[in-house]
Design a protein around this motif. Structure first.
Motif, PDB file in Angstrom:
ATOM      1  N   GLY A 260      -1.393 -13.100 -35.257  1.00  0.00           N
ATOM      2  CA  GLY A 260      -0.386 -12.031 -35.356  1.00  0.00           C
ATOM      3  C   GLY A 260      -0.934 -10.713 -35.877  1.00  0.00           C
ATOM      4  O   GLY A 260      -0.184  -9.794 -36.202  1.00  0.00           O
ATOM      5  N   LYS A 261      -2.273 -10.580 -35.928  1.00  0.00           N
ATOM      6  CA  LYS A 261      -2.847  -9.342 -36.476  1.00  0.00           C
ATOM      7  C   LYS A 261      -2.643  -8.141 -35.559  1.00  0.00           C
ATOM      8  O   LYS A 261      -2.855  -7.010 -35.964  1.00  0.00           O
ATOM      9  CB  LYS A 261      -4.349  -9.539 -36.733  1.00  0.00           C
ATOM     10  N   THR A 262      -2.261  -8.406 -34.281  1.00  0.00           N
ATOM     11  CA  THR A 262      -2.056  -7.297 -33.341  1.00  0.00           C
ATOM     12  C   THR A 262      -0.579  -7.142 -32.964  1.00  0.00           C
ATOM     13  O   THR A 262      -0.244  -6.442 -32.018  1.00  0.00           O
ATOM     14  CB  THR A 262      -2.913  -7.503 -32.073  1.00  0.00           C
ATOM     15  N   SER A 263       0.288  -7.809 -33.725  1.00  0.00           N
ATOM     16  CA  SER A 263       1.728  -7.749 -33.432  1.00  0.00           C
ATOM     17  C   SER A 263       2.377  -6.536 -34.106  1.00  0.00           C
ATOM     18  O   SER A 263       1.838  -6.006 -35.081  1.00  0.00           O
ATOM     19  CB  SER A 263       2.420  -9.013 -33.958  1.00  0.00           C
ATOM     20  N   ILE A 264       3.534  -6.146 -33.602  1.00  0.00           N
ATOM     21  CA  ILE A 264       4.241  -4.995 -34.195  1.00  0.00           C
ATOM     22  C   ILE A 264       4.691  -5.337 -35.618  1.00  0.00           C
ATOM     23  O   ILE A 264       4.459  -4.572 -36.552  1.00  0.00           O
ATOM     24  CB  ILE A 264       5.460  -4.582 -33.331  1.00  0.00           C
ATOM     25  N   GLU A 265       5.313  -6.493 -35.760  1.00  0.00           N
ATOM     26  CA  GLU A 265       5.812  -6.908 -37.082  1.00  0.00           C
ATOM     27  C   GLU A 265       4.681  -7.503 -37.906  1.00  0.00           C
ATOM     28  O   GLU A 265       4.162  -8.562 -37.566  1.00  0.00           O
ATOM     29  CB  GLU A 265       6.928  -7.956 -36.927  1.00  0.00           C
ATOM     30  N   GLY A 266       4.278  -6.819 -38.947  1.00  0.00           N
ATOM     31  CA  GLY A 266       3.302  -7.368 -39.882  1.00  0.00           C
ATOM     32  C   GLY A 266       1.858  -7.374 -39.404  1.00  0.00           C
ATOM     33  O   GLY A 266       0.988  -7.909 -40.093  1.00  0.00           O
ATOM     34  N   GLY A 267       1.591  -6.793 -38.242  1.00  0.00           N
ATOM     35  CA  GLY A 267       0.205  -6.778 -37.735  1.00  0.00           C
ATOM     36  C   GLY A 267      -0.641  -5.737 -38.455  1.00  0.00           C
ATOM     37  O   GLY A 267      -0.122  -4.716 -38.908  1.00  0.00           O
ATOM     38  N   GLU A 268      -1.964  -6.005 -38.535  1.00  0.00           N
ATOM     39  CA  GLU A 268      -2.879  -5.020 -39.135  1.00  0.00           C
ATOM     40  C   GLU A 268      -3.007  -3.807 -38.233  1.00  0.00           C
ATOM     41  O   GLU A 268      -3.082  -2.678 -38.679  1.00  0.00           O
ATOM     42  CB  GLU A 268      -4.295  -5.625 -39.236  1.00  0.00           C
ATOM     43  N   ILE A 269      -3.077  -4.086 -36.917  1.00  0.00           N
ATOM     44  CA  ILE A 269      -3.230  -3.015 -35.927  1.00  0.00           C
ATOM     45  C   ILE A 269      -2.432  -3.423 -34.676  1.00  0.00           C
ATOM     46  O   ILE A 269      -2.957  -4.144 -33.815  1.00  0.00           O
ATOM     47  CB  ILE A 269      -4.736  -2.731 -35.627  1.00  0.00           C
ATOM     48  N   PRO A 270      -1.169  -2.998 -34.605  1.00  0.00           N
ATOM     49  CA  PRO A 270      -0.376  -3.361 -33.428  1.00  0.00           C
ATOM     50  C   PRO A 270      -1.031  -2.851 -32.132  1.00  0.00           C
ATOM     51  O   PRO A 270      -1.429  -1.687 -32.048  1.00  0.00           O
ATOM     52  CB  PRO A 270       0.965  -2.672 -33.680  1.00  0.00           C
ATOM     53  N   ILE A 271      -1.184  -3.758 -31.175  1.00  0.00           N
ATOM     54  CA  ILE A 271      -1.846  -3.411 -29.909  1.00  0.00           C
ATOM     55  C   ILE A 271      -0.881  -3.619 -28.747  1.00  0.00           C
ATOM     56  O   ILE A 271      -0.210  -4.653 -28.655  1.00  0.00           O
ATOM     57  CB  ILE A 271      -3.131  -4.256 -29.716  1.00  0.00           C
ATOM     58  N   ASN A 272      -0.834  -2.622 -27.877  1.00  0.00           N
ATOM     59  CA  ASN A 272       0.009  -2.649 -26.686  1.00  0.00           C
ATOM     60  C   ASN A 272       1.485  -2.861 -27.016  1.00  0.00           C
ATOM     61  O   ASN A 272       2.140  -3.765 -26.493  1.00  0.00           O
ATOM     62  CB  ASN A 272      -0.523  -3.673 -25.672  1.00  0.00           C
ATOM     63  N   THR A 273       1.984  -1.958 -27.853  1.00  0.00           N
ATOM     64  CA  THR A 273       3.399  -1.996 -28.231  1.00  0.00           C
ATOM     65  C   THR A 273       4.295  -1.707 -27.029  1.00  0.00           C
ATOM     66  O   THR A 273       5.457  -2.080 -26.995  1.00  0.00           O
ATOM     67  CB  THR A 273       3.683  -0.972 -29.349  1.00  0.00           C
ATOM     68  N   SER A 274       3.746  -1.044 -26.023  1.00  0.00           N
ATOM     69  CA  SER A 274       4.519  -0.709 -24.809  1.00  0.00           C
ATOM     70  C   SER A 274       4.763  -1.940 -23.936  1.00  0.00           C
ATOM     71  O   SER A 274       5.579  -1.907 -23.025  1.00  0.00           O
ATOM     72  CB  SER A 274       3.741   0.300 -23.963  1.00  0.00           C
TER      73      SER A 274
END
Ligand code: COA
Length: 383
Positions: free
Chosen positions: A309-323
């Motif tokens: 979940g490190k690339t998720s919007i919720e609680g991620g370190e670096i949200p990736i591909n939010t689109s």
């Protein structure tokens, strides 16, 4: 060099747009951007498009689009770098404004892929015809080789690849312009049709029609149009061998790491300063490899990072591909790079709704062509 800002955007819905021509798609996105930015003229136009000649039989897109947009005699230039055409169209527009040559510029991208052409063959023109395509390689095939090498070298798992698709569909479900807004599960990805081992249908970006456009201007005048201009901090580009077989390794995309190195140096930033990123996930493996080559994760840690979940919007370190990324939002190849910029603009101006990343200040967009032979990186900052 002048400071440059993005001040508005427009895009069509991405998907199968059977009732719209490539010109309609371009004009809808561009008029949306002009209206959104509130500008009364444009000094120049850049049109990113990969293969309009093959997809719809139309070349000379610079002139076609300025004409259809009612903008003649404004200079209008088509930019082609396979799937990086949109990102490099943005970079050319940025350089045009930064150099002082133009004050207000339209950077757009468009592709109409669903019109009867052999899409797999058209896309393969971005690979080496003599050594790759002649021997039967397709793009899913090239990225499958990268995936196999990464799984072998770093023990990346099939489930970690699937986690990329699950996350991106979950983000895309909240993007009204996305092609596929359905939530999917790891099991669905693992049981979807095999395309090129180990990649399955739900590991692939789809075939998409769509257009996207943004307006750039010098920062000096940006506040005349909007209270929330977004600064273009840096724009870089790098190239690598066109063929995979000529590379030292399949598991690092050198054009990505070189463009990133230059971007961080010029901007005096580190990967950890980036709050969110739009990456070129044409296949699930590419998001993992690119997230490592950009320095967000150590080599081999990109797969576990998605799963954790490190690339998720919720609680991620670096949200990736939010689109939703290319996977869920869709991948109209020439428009993709501009759509990435639009997502950053919406995020950095607090307009991303349910996809909003908290305290988003700096965003990075990475767009590449072919199996990574061309790559551009654009970093944007809220001001
Ligand atoms: N993700 C999710 N669903 C997809 C999909 C994708 N990538 N591609 C197609 N679908 C869905 C369709 O909506 C359709 O659903 P339906 O039966 O409910 O209507 C079904 O899967 C079959 O669609 P179809 O168009 O027949 O698929 P296809 O077999 O012709 O194409 C791929 C599937 C994966 C081969 C094609 O999407 C592809 O080539 N993708 C890669 C594109 C690419 O290489 N881009 C450049 C990257 S460098």
């Amino acid at each position: 060099m002048k400071e440059v800002a993005v001040i508005g955007f427009g895009m069509t819905k991405f998907g199968e747009l059977w009732n719209k021509s490539i010109k309609d798609i371009f004009v809808e996105a561009s008029l949306g951007a002009i209206d959104n930015a509130g500008v009364d003229h444009i000094d120049s136009i850049y049109v990113g498009a990969m293969s309009s000649g093959i997809f719809v039989g139309q070349e000379h897109l610079g002139a076609v689009m300025s004409d259809y947009l009612g903008m003649n005699p404004v200079p209008s230039t088509r930019v082609e770098s396979a799937c990086a055409s949109g990102g490099i169209s943005f970079r050319q527009a940025y350089l045009d404004v930064a150099s002082g040559n133009s004050e207000i510029v339209l950077a757009a991208g468009v592709e109409k892929m669903n019109d009867g052409a052999d899409v797999t063959a058209a896309l393969a023109t971005a690979a080496d015809q003599e050594y790759e395509v002649y021997n039967g390689v397709t793009f899913p095939g090239l990225y499958a080789m990268i995936a196999n090498a990464h799984m072998h070298e770093y023990k990346t798992t099939r489930k970690q690849l699937a986690a990329v698709a699950v996350k991106n569909h979950s983000n895309g479900a909240n993007n009204p312009n996305a092609q596929f807004r359905n939530i999917i599960t790891v099991d669905q990805v693992l049981n979807s049709t095999l395309v090129a081992d180990p990649l399955r249908l739900l590991d692939c970006s789809p075939v998409t029609d769509g257009g996207a456009a943004v307006i750039l201007c010098s920062m000096d005048i940006a506040k005349k149009f909007t209270d929330t201009p977004v600064k273009v901090v840096v724009s870089t580009q790098a190239s690598d061998t066109i063929s995979l077989y000529e590379r030292e390794t399949f598991t690092t995309l050198k054009a990505v790491s070189k463009a990133a190195e230059k971007a961080y140096k010029q901007a005096n930033l580190k990967p950890e300063n980036v709050d969110l990123a739009e990456l070129h996930d044409c296949f699930t493996i590419s998001e993992i490899v690119v997230s490592e080559d950009l320095g967000f994760f150590e080599k081999g840690c990109g797969g576990p990072a998605v799963e954790e979940g490190k690339t998720s919007i919720e609680g991620g370190e670096i949200p990736i591909n939010t689109s939703g990324g290319l996977k869920s939002k869709g991948h109209p190849v020439g428009a993709t790079g501009i759509a990435q910029i639009i997502e950053l603009y919406e995020q950095l101006t607090g307009q991303a709704g349910k996809r909003q990343v908290k305290n988003a200040h700096i965003g990075l967009a990475q767009n590449m062509g072919g199996s990574g032979a061309s790559c551009t990186i654009n970093i944007l900052e809220a001001v």
